[in-house]
Motif scaffolding. Sequence first.
Motif, PDB file in Angstrom:
ATOM      1  N   PHE A 128       0.604  -1.329  -0.364  1.00  0.00           N
ATOM      2  CA  PHE A 128      -0.091   0.250   0.286  1.00  0.00           C
ATOM      3  C   PHE A 128       0.913   1.825   0.179  1.00  0.00           C
ATOM      4  O   PHE A 128       1.907   1.047  -0.138  1.00  0.00           O
ATOM      5  N   THR A 129       0.153   2.827  -0.692  1.00  0.00           N
ATOM      6  CA  THR A 129       0.919   3.752  -0.409  1.00  0.00           C
ATOM      7  C   THR A 129       0.313   4.537   0.889  1.00  0.00           C
ATOM      8  O   THR A 129      -0.924   4.396   0.505  1.00  0.00           O
ATOM      9  N   ILE A 130       1.601   4.769   1.479  1.00  0.00           N
ATOM     10  CA  ILE A 130       0.941   5.768   2.885  1.00  0.00           C
ATOM     11  C   ILE A 130       1.934   7.484   2.368  1.00  0.00           C
ATOM     12  O   ILE A 130       2.672   7.048   2.567  1.00  0.00           O
ATOM     13  N   ASN A 131       0.501   8.693   1.851  1.00  0.00           N
ATOM     14  CA  ASN A 131       1.811   9.726   1.955  1.00  0.00           C
ATOM     15  C   ASN A 131       3.238   9.452   0.922  1.00  0.00           C
ATOM     16  O   ASN A 131       4.202  10.347   1.684  1.00  0.00           O
ATOM     17  N   GLY A 132       3.128   8.732  -0.212  1.00  0.00           N
ATOM     18  CA  GLY A 132       3.983   8.790  -0.832  1.00  0.00           C
ATOM     19  C   GLY A 132       4.803   7.567  -0.546  1.00  0.00           C
ATOM     20  O   GLY A 132       5.789   7.543  -1.448  1.00  0.00           O
ATOM     21  N   ARG A 133       5.100   6.659   0.203  1.00  0.00           N
ATOM     22  CA  ARG A 133       5.707   5.680   0.193  1.00  0.00           C
ATOM     23  C   ARG A 133       4.907   4.457   0.129  1.00  0.00           C
ATOM     24  O   ARG A 133       3.994   4.609   0.589  1.00  0.00           O
ATOM     25  N   ASN A 134       6.304   4.206  -0.338  1.00  0.00           N
ATOM     26  CA  ASN A 134       5.782   2.397  -0.825  1.00  0.00           C
ATOM     27  C   ASN A 134       5.468   1.898   1.081  1.00  0.00           C
ATOM     28  O   ASN A 134       7.100   1.393   0.557  1.00  0.00           O
ATOM     29  N   CYS A 135       4.761   0.856   1.028  1.00  0.00           N
ATOM     30  CA  CYS A 135       4.809   0.172   2.376  1.00  0.00           C
ATOM     31  C   CYS A 135       4.436  -1.613   1.899  1.00  0.00           C
ATOM     32  O   CYS A 135       3.724  -1.403   1.365  1.00  0.00           O
ATOM     33  N   ARG A 136       5.390  -2.540   2.314  1.00  0.00           N
ATOM     34  CA  ARG A 136       4.583  -3.764   2.488  1.00  0.00           C
ATOM     35  C   ARG A 136       4.872  -4.382   3.983  1.00  0.00           C
ATOM     36  O   ARG A 136       5.674  -3.757   4.670  1.00  0.00           O
ATOM     37  N   TRP A 137       4.370  -5.552   4.031  1.00  0.00           N
ATOM     38  CA  TRP A 137       4.112  -6.110   4.947  1.00  0.00           C
ATOM     39  C   TRP A 137       4.940  -7.410   4.763  1.00  0.00           C
ATOM     40  O   TRP A 137       5.532  -7.928   3.860  1.00  0.00           O
ATOM     41  N   GLU A 138       6.821  -7.673   5.668  1.00  0.00           N
ATOM     42  CA  GLU A 138       7.551  -8.692   5.396  1.00  0.00           C
ATOM     43  C   GLU A 138       7.620  -9.200   6.651  1.00  0.00           C
ATOM     44  O   GLU A 138       7.506  -9.157   7.413  1.00  0.00           O
TER      45      GLU A 138
END
Length: 147
Positions: free
Chosen positions: A110-120
Amino acid sequence: MDTTEKHSSIMAIRSAERPGEYLLYHDTRWDCDFFPNHDTQGTAEMEKPNLKSWLVRDFSAPENLALSFITETSSMKPSLSHNSEMREYDYRLWLVDVDSLPDAWKSDTFTINGRNCRWESIPGMEANPRIMQVNQDVVSMVKDSIH
């Protein structure tokens, strides 16, 4: 040899809704996925409210997150952004428990405030050559201290 110190607070964000996984974001400068991190400022107790505010503001974290100081450690490693000069990195590790994930955080990526995030997971991080090249010391710290 330059041993310039870098002081960072590392956030190991987890949730019972994503067992065994931690939130990472992609840093385009390093082309690597990292735990959310922030420059360390003051003592752990002084820093705690600022880190909570930063996570809520910059990562849209829920305000009722539980933030716990775990440990401090140092690591000497070559800085890939400074021509492989040896640098000392001081890390302050925080565990962030989120009871209920915000809707935006429920996807694998997902993207939050321009940051591409993920779970790992830790094994997933250890299997990623780029993460291990750049940030093996931080992954090991989380694995040894929390996981």
